[in-house]
Motif scaffolding. Structure first.
Motif, short mmCIF file in Angstrom:
data_model
loop_
_atom_site.label_atom_id
_atom_site.label_comp_id
_atom_site.label_asym_id
_atom_site.label_seq_id
_atom_site.Cartn_x
_atom_site.Cartn_y
_atom_site.Cartn_z
N PRO A 410 1.24 -1.76 0.14
CA PRO A 410 0.49 0.34 0.13
C PRO A 410 1.61 1.28 0.17
CG PRO A 410 -0.78 -0.88 1.69
CD PRO A 410 0.76 -1.83 1.13
N GLU A 415 -2.06 2.52 -5.60
CA GLU A 415 -2.82 2.76 -7.02
C GLU A 415 -3.83 1.92 -6.71
OE1 GLU A 415 1.06 1.54 -8.89
OE2 GLU A 415 -0.41 3.41 -7.23
N ASN A 417 -4.82 -0.66 -4.70
CA ASN A 417 -5.80 -0.72 -3.65
C ASN A 417 -5.61 -1.79 -2.97
OD1 ASN A 417 -6.39 1.87 -2.75
ND2 ASN A 417 -7.88 1.77 -5.06
N ASN A 420 -8.42 -2.66 -0.11
CA ASN A 420 -9.96 -2.84 -0.01
C ASN A 420 -10.29 -4.19 -1.32
OD1 ASN A 420 -9.31 -0.55 0.41
ND2 ASN A 420 -9.69 0.87 -0.89
#
Length: 652
Positions: A410, A415, A417, A420
């Motif tokens: 991260p 970019e 992610n 997530n």
């Protein structure tokens, strides 16, 4: 400069050590006059107050098939030349020189070119602390045209050599008192030992035998970096400036400093190696109760493992004396290979020490959201593990992946992610020891319970039988782990889980879907030619790629290899908080080596990937933790030496 500590199987170093010592012993006295001179020499040696022991261990089942390149020398059974070179060989490479056969199971002899020998007895000389002073074999089927040496003469010669040239290092010395474990040998040695100035114990050691807890102490005897002479052949001293590299003589030190090409000489590396040595204390800064023992320069790993019952399951892969599945040299390999036990339950069962409890496959409370551990101390506290538990030695692999996923990726690739994502595909390239412990990566599902993880192990030491195999591990409602062997369907409603896949060839790196992350453990780019094809593939994919290394020296070599193979570079080396606590002994150096000690990631060049850098001097590397002085080009030097070696020149 070239070192392979941390890459080559330890049993190969042990085999070469024993071969070198045995060859030196075989060159001992051949006639009565030389025997008497040697006996006079050992009588003048300083006395050792420790009791010495002579063990006679029977070997009824195991025979030895030994390759004899160059022919035999006066009936000796050892091959000429070096058994092992400096390449990071695997255990199966040992079969080129030696094969072990079980006499009660094998009807056929060894392969062509190998002589079948039965070693009826092993003679082993130790002191009362277990330090091995020397060993020899009594052959039941000696080579043709030779007469069997009487056992007492074999033992007497072994004792002389063990005193004059101790295998376990230390100064030459003779014991005041010797105990013998065989009554017949004790009786036959009684009139002979006074010639050595050694007193024999009143009676033999009755009932002695190798106990389950008996292990050799550390057998990784140091050697000269240039000529490879072991410490029992001559005194070794470190470089006076960096204290990192060992030499047996001023001649070897001078040769190393004047080595060609210039960037392969120690002159180009000395200042940087001094910086590497300065971080030994930082690498040894770990919270465990056993830290002082396992990070010491003379760490006895075999004794540590045996004293804690760590001789089964995954722990067998840490020992060179306990027969792990991949240590079955010449015994048929692993025909029944499986990537994981097919029964469901606890994938951590093989972590359990003898008489101990297994690590739970689940935890009562998952980690707090967006809270990630960054040290062994934090992880052990959350897992409820005592700091006296050595599980970090094996858990370094899944925890290093966890650290990369949650904190490094991260930061370096925001970019993407990665945090997530509900699913994560990770390729582990040029697989090494971690392949044998694949179920341990279930700990990633414990740490990241809401992420579906897919790990693809590619290349490296994967056996052909592993190609295409896969298993799925999922958590059940009863907090156990269900295992689906093969391409099993996912359970209904199952979230998270761990999919393990295996591929022998590196071709999946070119296939879609592209992985989210690529990771390599203890990579050693310059020591394996396959990296010169893998690295350009990664450049073309431009996928986040992280690699661990055993030392800062290895990171510098890797950076130069990346530059040559892709035109890109590597990030500065970062100390891995989840490195293994076991220090690895350097054979020809005193640098601090730890599995997964450092982490770096690839810095891709702009434009089309995979092109080589135009001819010319390499640019300066990215600074590391010990950036001092100009950086040599070790990868180029390594490859030049390799080409010279193919032409017949002796490697350094």
């Amino acid at each position: 400069m070239e070192f392979v500590t941390g890459y080559r199987a330890e049993v190969l170093d042990l085999a070469e050590l024993l071969l070198g010592w045995h060859r030196r012993q075989a060159g001992g006295p051949r006639d009565g006059q030389r025997q008497r001179r040697q006996e006079g020499h050992v009588r003048r040696l300083p006395p050792d107050p420790a009791l010495w022991l002579l063990h006679l261990l029977p070997n009824p089942r195991l025979a030895l098939g030994l390759a004899l390149p160059g022919g035999r020398q006066r009936g000796s059974v050892e091959p000429r030349g070096r058994l092992c070179g400096e390449d990071p060989l695997q255990l199966h490479d040992l079969q080129r020189a030696v094969t072990f056969l079980r006499l009660d199971e094998e009807d056929e002899g060894p392969e062509t070119g190998q002589a079948l020998l039965h070693m009826e007895h092993l003679l082993l000389v130790t002191d009362e602390h277990g330090t091995v002073m020397g060993l020899d074999f009594q052959l039941g089927a000696p080579p043709p045209a030779t007469a069997p040496t009487p056992l007492e003469q074999l033992a007497l010669s072994l004792l002389c050599h063990s005193m004059a040239c101790p295998l376990g290092a230390g100064e030459p010395r003779r014991p005041r008192l010797l105990a013998v474990g065989d009554p017949a040998l004790h009786k036959s040695l009684e009139p002979l030992l006074p010639r050595l100035g050694v007193r024999l114990s009143p009676g033999p050691m009755r009932g002695w035998g190798p106990k389950p807890t008996f292990t050799f102490p550390s057998m990784r005897v140091r050697a000269c970096h240039v000529c490879k002479r072991h410490s029992f052949q001559g005194r070794l001293v470190p470089c006076q400036q960096c204290r990192a590299v060992l030499y047996c003589s001023e001649r070897c030190r001078t040769a190393d400093w004047a080595r060609s090409p210039e960037d392969a000489s120690h002159c180009s590396w000395c200042q940087r190696m001094a910086g590497y040595m300065s971080h030994a204390r930082q690498l040894a800064d770990l919270p465990f109760t056993f830290t002082a023992e396992v990070t010491s320069d003379g760490f006895n790993k075999e004794g540590f493992l045996a004293s804690r019952g760590l001789t089964r399951g995954y722990w067998a892969h840490e020992s060179m004396l306990v027969r792990a599945p991949d240590y079955g040299v010449g015994l048929g390999g692993r025909k029944d290979w499986r990537p994981i036990p097919v029964q469901s339950g606890n994938p951590f069962e093989a972590l359990r020490p003898e008489g101990g409890a297994a690590l739970s496959p689940t935890t009562p409370e998952p980690p707090a959201p967006r809270t990630y551990f960054s040290s062994w101390q934090e992880y052990y506290t959350w897992r409820g593990l005592p700091l006296g538990s050595p599980l970090a030695v094996l858990l370094t692999y899944p925890l290093s992946v966890y650290y990369i996923v949650t904190q490094l990726a991260p930061q370096h690739f925001p970019e993407l992610n990665i945090l997530n994502k509900q699913s994560l595909k990770i390729h582990i390239v040029e697989t090494g020891k971690e392949f044998h412990m694949a179920p341990l990566f279930w700990e990633l599902s414990v740490l990241l319970p809401h992420v579906a993880l897919e790990l693809l192990f590619i290349g490296g030491v994967l056996p052909p039988e592993a190609d295409g195999q896969q298993v799925l591990l999922q958590r059940t409602e009863t907090q156990e782990v269900r295992v689906w062997p093969g391409p099993a369907p996912k359970a209904k409603g199952g979230r998270g889980g761990l999919q393990l896949k295996f591929c022998v060839q590196p071709s999946p790196l070119l296939q879609s879907p592209k992985p989210d992350l690529v990771i390599g453990f203890n990579s050693g780019f310059a020591l394996k030619d396959t990296w010169l094809s893998v690295l350009p593939r990664l450049q073309a994919l431009r996928v986040p790629a992280y690699f661990t290394e055993c030392s800062e020296y290895s990171c510098a070599v890797d950076e130069a290899t990346v530059s040559m193979a892709t035109g890109g570079s590597a990030s500065p080396a970062h100390i891995n908080p989840f490195r293994s606590p076991f220090r690895q002994a350097g054979i020809d150096n005193a640098m601090p080596w730890y599995s997964n000690a450092f982490i770096f990631h690839l810095l891709y060049k702009r434009g089309a990937g995979g092109a080589r850098r135009p001819p010319g001097p390499a640019p300066p590397p990215a600074p590391s933790l010990a950036s001092q002085g100009p950086e040599p080009s070790p990868a180029r030097a390594h490859r030049k030496e390799k080409r010279q070696n193919r032409g017949g020149r002796r490697r350094k």
